[in-house]
Design a protein around this motif. Structure first.
Motif, mmCIF file in Angstrom:
data_model
loop_
_atom_site.group_PDB
_atom_site.id
_atom_site.type_symbol
_atom_site.label_atom_id
_atom_site.label_comp_id
_atom_site.label_asym_id
_atom_site.label_seq_id
_atom_site.Cartn_x
_atom_site.Cartn_y
_atom_site.Cartn_z
ATOM 1 N N UNK A 104 8.854 -0.175 7.530
ATOM 2 C CA UNK A 104 8.226 1.050 7.044
ATOM 3 C C UNK A 104 8.241 2.138 8.117
ATOM 4 N N UNK A 105 8.542 3.354 7.696
ATOM 5 C CA UNK A 105 8.508 4.493 8.621
ATOM 6 C C UNK A 105 7.093 5.033 8.780
ATOM 7 N N UNK A 106 6.268 4.819 7.774
ATOM 8 C CA UNK A 106 4.863 5.222 7.855
ATOM 9 C C UNK A 106 4.027 4.268 7.028
ATOM 10 N N UNK A 107 2.741 4.215 7.342
ATOM 11 C CA UNK A 107 1.838 3.361 6.582
ATOM 12 C C UNK A 107 1.445 4.029 5.273
ATOM 13 N N UNK A 108 1.349 3.258 4.188
ATOM 14 C CA UNK A 108 0.848 3.830 2.936
ATOM 15 C C UNK A 108 -0.645 4.117 3.044
ATOM 16 N N UNK A 109 -1.107 5.046 2.222
ATOM 17 C CA UNK A 109 -2.547 5.316 2.188
ATOM 18 C C UNK A 109 -3.273 4.209 1.439
ATOM 19 N N UNK A 110 -2.678 3.775 0.314
ATOM 20 C CA UNK A 110 -3.293 2.749 -0.528
ATOM 21 C C UNK A 110 -2.215 1.754 -0.945
ATOM 22 N N UNK A 111 -2.492 0.463 -0.769
ATOM 23 C CA UNK A 111 -1.472 -0.538 -1.027
ATOM 24 C C UNK A 111 -2.048 -1.673 -1.866
ATOM 25 N N UNK A 112 -1.197 -2.258 -2.695
ATOM 26 C CA UNK A 112 -1.531 -3.470 -3.435
ATOM 27 C C UNK A 112 -0.704 -4.611 -2.873
ATOM 28 N N UNK A 113 -1.357 -5.706 -2.516
ATOM 29 C CA UNK A 113 -0.688 -6.942 -2.132
ATOM 30 C C UNK A 113 -0.871 -7.925 -3.280
ATOM 31 N N UNK A 114 0.227 -8.468 -3.770
ATOM 32 C CA UNK A 114 0.177 -9.403 -4.898
ATOM 33 C C UNK A 114 0.466 -10.807 -4.373
ATOM 34 N N UNK A 115 -0.478 -11.720 -4.575
ATOM 35 C CA UNK A 115 -0.306 -13.095 -4.132
ATOM 36 C C UNK A 115 -1.574 -13.619 -3.496
ATOM 37 N N UNK A 116 -1.641 -14.931 -3.335
ATOM 38 C CA UNK A 116 -2.838 -15.531 -2.753
ATOM 39 C C UNK A 116 -2.549 -16.567 -1.701
ATOM 40 N N UNK A 164 -6.160 0.388 8.781
ATOM 41 C CA UNK A 164 -6.740 1.554 8.134
ATOM 42 C C UNK A 164 -6.216 1.870 6.755
ATOM 43 N N UNK A 165 -5.412 0.978 6.194
ATOM 44 C CA UNK A 165 -4.864 1.184 4.854
ATOM 45 C C UNK A 165 -5.859 0.666 3.818
ATOM 46 N N UNK A 166 -6.119 1.448 2.786
ATOM 47 C CA UNK A 166 -6.951 0.974 1.674
ATOM 48 C C UNK A 166 -6.179 -0.135 0.957
ATOM 49 N N UNK A 167 -6.710 -1.344 1.003
ATOM 50 C CA UNK A 167 -5.936 -2.515 0.593
ATOM 51 C C UNK A 167 -6.588 -3.220 -0.585
ATOM 52 N N UNK A 168 -5.787 -3.460 -1.611
ATOM 53 C CA UNK A 168 -6.187 -4.242 -2.777
ATOM 54 C C UNK A 168 -5.324 -5.499 -2.793
ATOM 55 N N UNK A 169 -5.940 -6.653 -3.068
ATOM 56 C CA UNK A 169 -5.191 -7.894 -3.202
ATOM 57 C C UNK A 169 -5.459 -8.472 -4.581
ATOM 58 N N UNK A 170 -4.401 -8.670 -5.351
ATOM 59 C CA UNK A 170 -4.522 -9.251 -6.687
ATOM 60 C C UNK A 170 -3.906 -10.644 -6.693
ATOM 61 N N UNK A 171 -4.660 -11.596 -7.256
ATOM 62 C CA UNK A 171 -4.196 -12.982 -7.283
ATOM 63 C C UNK A 171 -4.607 -13.622 -8.595
ATOM 64 N N UNK A 172 -3.732 -14.434 -9.131
ATOM 65 C CA UNK A 172 -3.962 -15.035 -10.453
ATOM 66 C C UNK A 172 -5.019 -16.126 -10.451
ATOM 67 N N UNK A 173 -5.338 -16.695 -9.276
ATOM 68 C CA UNK A 173 -6.313 -17.777 -9.189
ATOM 69 C C UNK A 173 -7.714 -17.268 -8.909
#
Length: 457
Positions: A164-176, A191-200
């Motif tokens: 990445x050339x720059x950090x995202x402001x808001x990111x979704x990480x998918x997985x657990x 400092x990134x606003x981070x959301x993590x989505x996981x099926x479990x």
């Protein structure tokens, strides 16, 4: 029959390079083909850069802790991704050069291009040339896989994070799994606003039950927006953002989406099936305990075999292969006791041997379990608690497993792994004098079992 080389290795990662270098040291004529960068996933796009990013992401917590130790004006300032990335790139260049130099100094030859197997003793390079070898070793590792939803090509995989050339402001990480958990804590710490989505309903499936609960709670505690029992079903562009649709009918928008939804053996297009090499259902190379395939001259080590997918395991498998084939010292790796660590922050989760769920299924196991606030963080006002757990065979008293959740848990599990691998008993642990005051002393001061799991009737 005369061959161009005694050994041809496909893959310049940790396992392949170790096998190649040790084999060359035994006097074998060795060549290696790597289509990308020497060092492979761990060095270039995995363990090493990830751990350096963990260190960077932990700095704000160190500053917060300093406030509790009499440094009220301590501050970190703004994080500079370009400055960090420049240092990271330089370090990876240094490590790649070291891998290359180490093998070449041992007398090996490197082909910087893709190779595929075309026969029991022959490989073909991308330029069309063919090379013969008495033995062929496949060490191409694994690759991240996308979830197979509509638009998933718009998302990143773990490899992309380091580019990445720059950090995202808001990111979704998918997985657990451990990759998702580690990268979520990294991005959050930077400092990134981070959301993590996981099926479990809890993170880190397959790890110890208490460790899973503690990591899940810690993730929320550090500010990751954790969305469990939720899976994405579609990803699409929405102006300069990405819009993702979930299986509960909800939608959300992010600057970036990273899929950490598993890895697969990197065997596509290697010609293995055409050469008669047996592959498993996930594309893994099927091998025996000696890392030998059904074709006697072809071997495989590391993640491409999908046994225990850890860099030190690949290294040990590669070294054992070289000792066996060229060192006149037959040996193979016992995969039953391998320590591992998940580098979440501020506390890590580390493990060797049996989990408590496995103890319940097996029976005949005592569980020694302790929870406490460590001195350092408690003094600074933190409510974070450490967990340590030993699983002990009721009859033999042998320690069958150890689970640690706490700061530097990876460092502690490495040391605990030595006596456990040697077959130490609980009484051996009890006879060990504690080093005080430390967190690790709790491993040798637990006297009474917290639970007992009897053998099934």
């Amino acid at each position: 029959m005369s061959f161009d080389y005694d050994l041809f290795v496909i893959g310049g990662g940790s396992g392949g390079v170790r096998a190649a270098r040790i084999s060359a040291g035994y006097g074998a004529k060795v060549a290696l083909a790597e289509e990308s960068r020497m060092g492979g996933t761990c060095v270039i796009r995995g363990c090493v850069p990830k751990k350096l990013m963990i260190f960077a992401a932990s700095t704000p917590e160190m500053i917060d802790e300093a406030h509790g130790y009499g440094w009220p004006d301590a501050m970190a300032g703004a994080f500079s991704w370009p400055a960090f990335k420049a240092s990271l790139d330089a370090e990876l260049d240094r490590l790649e050069a070291a891998y290359t130099r180490g093998f070449e100094n041992a007398g090996g030859t490197i082909y910087h291009q893709r190779a595929r197997v075309v026969g029991p003793h022959e490989v073909e390079l991308a330029d069309g040339s063919r090379i013969s070898a008495k033995h062929i070793l496949v060490a191409v590792g694994g690759r991240p896989q996308r979830p197979g939803i509509e638009g998933d090509e718009l998302g990143m995989i773990s490899d992309d994070l380091f580019l990445m050339e720059k950090l995202p402001r808001r990111v979704l990480v998918v997985g657990g799994g451990f990759i998702a958990c580690e990268f979520a804590t990294i991005l959050n710490g930077l400092g990134v606003e981070t959301v993590l989505a996981y099926r479990g309903d809890k993170l880190l499936r397959g790890f110890d039950r208490d460790g899973r609960e503690l990591v899940t709670g810690q993730m929320r505690g550090i500010g990751v927006d954790l969305r469990l029992n939720l899976s994405p079903v579609r990803l699409e562009r929405d102006a300069d953002m990405l819009r993702i649709s979930y299986d509960d009918g909800s939608e959300d928008r992010y600057d970036a989406v990273m899929f950490a939804t598993g890895r697969r053996p990197n065997t596509a297009g290697l010609g293995l099936e055409e050469a008669g090499v047996a592959l498993g259902p996930a594309g893994e190379v099927v091998v025996d305990e000696w890392s030998q395939t059904n074709i006697p001259s072809i071997y495989a080590v590391g993640d491409v075999t999908d046994r225990v997918n850890l860099t030190p395991v690949a290294i040990r498998e590669g070294h054992s292969f070289a000792d066996t084939i060229f060192g006149d010292t037959p040996r193979y790796l016992d995969h039953s006791l391998v320590a591992s660590a998940v580098y979440t922050r501020p506390h890590e989760l580390a493990s060797i041997g049996m989990t408590e769920d496995e103890a319940i299924a097996r029976g005949g196991v005592e569980v020694y379990d302790t929870r406490f606030r460590p001195m350092r963080s408690a003094f600074a006002g933190s409510e974070m608690r450490v967990m340590m757990k030993l699983l002990v065979d009721i009859d033999t008293r042998r320690v069958l497993g150890c689970q640690i959740f706490g700061p530097e848990a990876g460092e502690m599990i490495q040391l605990a792994a030595i006596p456990i691998t040697m077959g130490a008993t609980k009484e051996d642990f009890d006879r060990t004098v504690a080093v005080h005051p430390t967190i690790a002393e709790e491993l040798v001061t637990m006297r009474q079992p917290a639970r007992r799991h009897d053998r099934p009737a």
